[in-house]
Structures are given as C-alpha cells and as structure tokens.
Design an enzyme around this catalytic site. Sequence first.
Site: not given
Ligand code: SP5
Ligand code: ZN
Length: 358
Positions: A165, A201, A203, A290, A329
């Site tokens: 990121h 990943d 994301h 993830d 995670y």
């Molecule tokens: C490296 C990596 O995997 N970074 C990911 C960063 C995500 N950061 C926060 C995402 C917020 C979204 N929350 C969704 C909750 C659903 N229960």
């Molecule tokens: Zn991620």
Amino acid sequence: MRAVYSPEHLRHEPKHEMADGEAIGIYETPERAEAIRRALEADGGFAFETPIEHGTDPITAVHDPAMLGYLEGAWREWIAAGETAVEIFPDTFPLPALREGMGAGRVPRTPRASIGMWCFDTATPMVEGTYAAARDAVDVALTAMDLVLGGERSVYGLCRPPGHHAARAMFGGYCFFNNAAIVAEELVRRTGEPVAILDVDYHHGNGTQQLFYARGDVLYVSLHGDPDRAYPYFAGFAEETGAGAGEGTTLNLPLALGCSNEEYLANLDRGLEAIAAFGGSTLVVSLGIDTYGRDPICDLALTTEAYHEAGHRVAALGRSTIVLQEGGYFVPHLGENVRNWLLGLDGRGPDLSSLPEV
Ligand code: SP5
Ligand code: ZN
C-alpha cells in the site's frame, strides 16, 4: 527453499487501529510473522537466512527521500514535541481541496500535522520501533532478491511490516516502505530486464500500481477484492491499465464477494497468462493470505488447498521467483497457508495435516 527473516519486526508492535470511530486491536500483529516463521521452521525444508543491510539508496529509488526522512525522524520529533501517546496516528489530512486555489501553504511545524502529510489512513500507527522494523523488512526483501540473483530458483522473504500500500510519497494500510516495489526497481537496475509483479493480497496494492503505472518495464498484475466494496477503495479498478509508456502494463482482476477457489484460480490463470506474455526472467510475488475464507477482515472463500495450487501454477511459469509477505490475518492458519503456497511453488505436495481446529 531459502527463507529470509529478521526479529527486528518485533519492534513494530502498535496496539490499535481505528474502525468505525473506535480504537480496536490492530490485526497486523507481530504474532503473524512469528506464526509463519514457526510453520516454516517445523517443516524442516526451509533454510533461514538473516538479512544483509542494503542502505537507503534502493528505498529512495522508489520513495520520496522526504518520506524516508520523515519516517526516520518521526518518533524522535514526536517525543521532542512533548507528545506522550505511544502510537502516532494522523487526525488531519491535507486533501488537495483543503488548500484549493491558495497555493501550497507552509510545511507543518508540529508532528501531529506532519503525519497527515504522509499517512493516508487511520490504521497504520507508528511506534518507537517502526522505522527499524520497516528498514529491516526492506533488507529482508532485498536479501531474498540477492539469493535469487545468486542462482536460487525461488526465495521467500518474511517481510513485516508489509509494503504494497506504500506509494512513492505516501504510506498506510499497515505498510511503510514498499518492499516488493523496491525489489522490482532494484532488479530492473541490476539486470536491465523487465520485471513482473504478481500481487495476490486480498487488498489492491495501490502503492505498487502507483509506482509503476507509467512504466513499460514493470508489469503489475493484481487479484483483489473489488475496490467498489474493499479497501483501499480508490484504486484497483479493471479499467486502470497503465499510462503513457506503461499503457497495458497494469492488470487488475477484481474479485467478487465470496469468491471460491475455482473462480480465484481462473482469475489467477488470466494473470499468469499476462505475465507469461511479458518479458523478463524474474517474478516478484506480493503474497497476502487475507483471501482466506476465515480471514477476519476480508470476504473471499479460499481454502488451504487453493494456496498450494496457486503456488504450483506460479511455478509453472518457470521464472525465478521472489515471494514477499504482505497481509493475512487469520493467525491460527496463517503459517500453514503460507507454507502450502510455498510447497506448491517448490514442487512439493500439499500438507493439510497441521491446520489446528479452531
Ligand atoms: C497489507 C494489508 O493487508 N493491509 C490491509 C489494510 C486494511 N486496513 C483497514 C481496512 C479497513 C476495512 N475494514 C473492514 C472491516 C470488515 N469487518
Ligand atoms: Zn491485504
């Protein structure tokens, strides 16, 4: 297979991230990397290496030197300003519209303001040891690269904090320096060959895409939760294909909610075809786990079998491969999922016998 690891990551141990107006326990924990290390050690087939220091030149080859300078001094300046919080979070972000029509304004004079200039979200706190840990994650990645350049077929870098990121002049998403992008740039410089990056990943790797968006010599292929519903929301759309000399060298494959192993592997095949059609002999993989069905913050449905199969299909490209850790995670199965991905890459069979029932 060689694996590179540094205990310095333990010094990056923030406790919180912000979610829906509350501080919650951060998902990106030291225990993640320790779980992976233990799973690979228990396997017996991974030879661990300590990273070699590579200095800051490979970092400033991709990142704004002022961002490196900020991260290096942030904790010292925070303390010097009399702040007492043990985690540094931004609270105000200078979106372009804030000073629209008014010019650039002053450089901030307080560390509370400074962090908003560099960090794009409220889930990436800095603590005293963050800079040291982030520097070692870069060295882990570059040492894995050295081993591949030295003739190893595939090497795993257990990077923590992760990197994809982080953009040229911005960090966030649990990432500080873009480990994979730093390796890709260094590979281009050292070999003169084009380089492909495969980012699996969950994301979208907005930082990696941004860094190479206008570059014809680096291919960026990403499979990720569709940004119409998933972080980082503002990049990762299928219509983003690159710009200028980089037109056609970005391939985004957004995935639907609940994506199965079969749908996922079909998308992976599309990505691998694009990589096979692109030049170069080396592949950099941003490996996030993830995408797992039990991940607490993501929404795909992959199982451990898919990770072995994905590693196996990547191996079929026949390229030297540097695999760098990004997210993932669900800590109880994280080590075994990474191990199975690497077993697939290494031509070994899957091993589902060590997944704890939790
Ligand atoms: C490296 C990596 O995997 N970074 C990911 C960063 C995500 N950061 C926060 C995402 C917020 C979204 N929350 C969704 C909750 C659903 N229960
Ligand atoms: Zn991620």
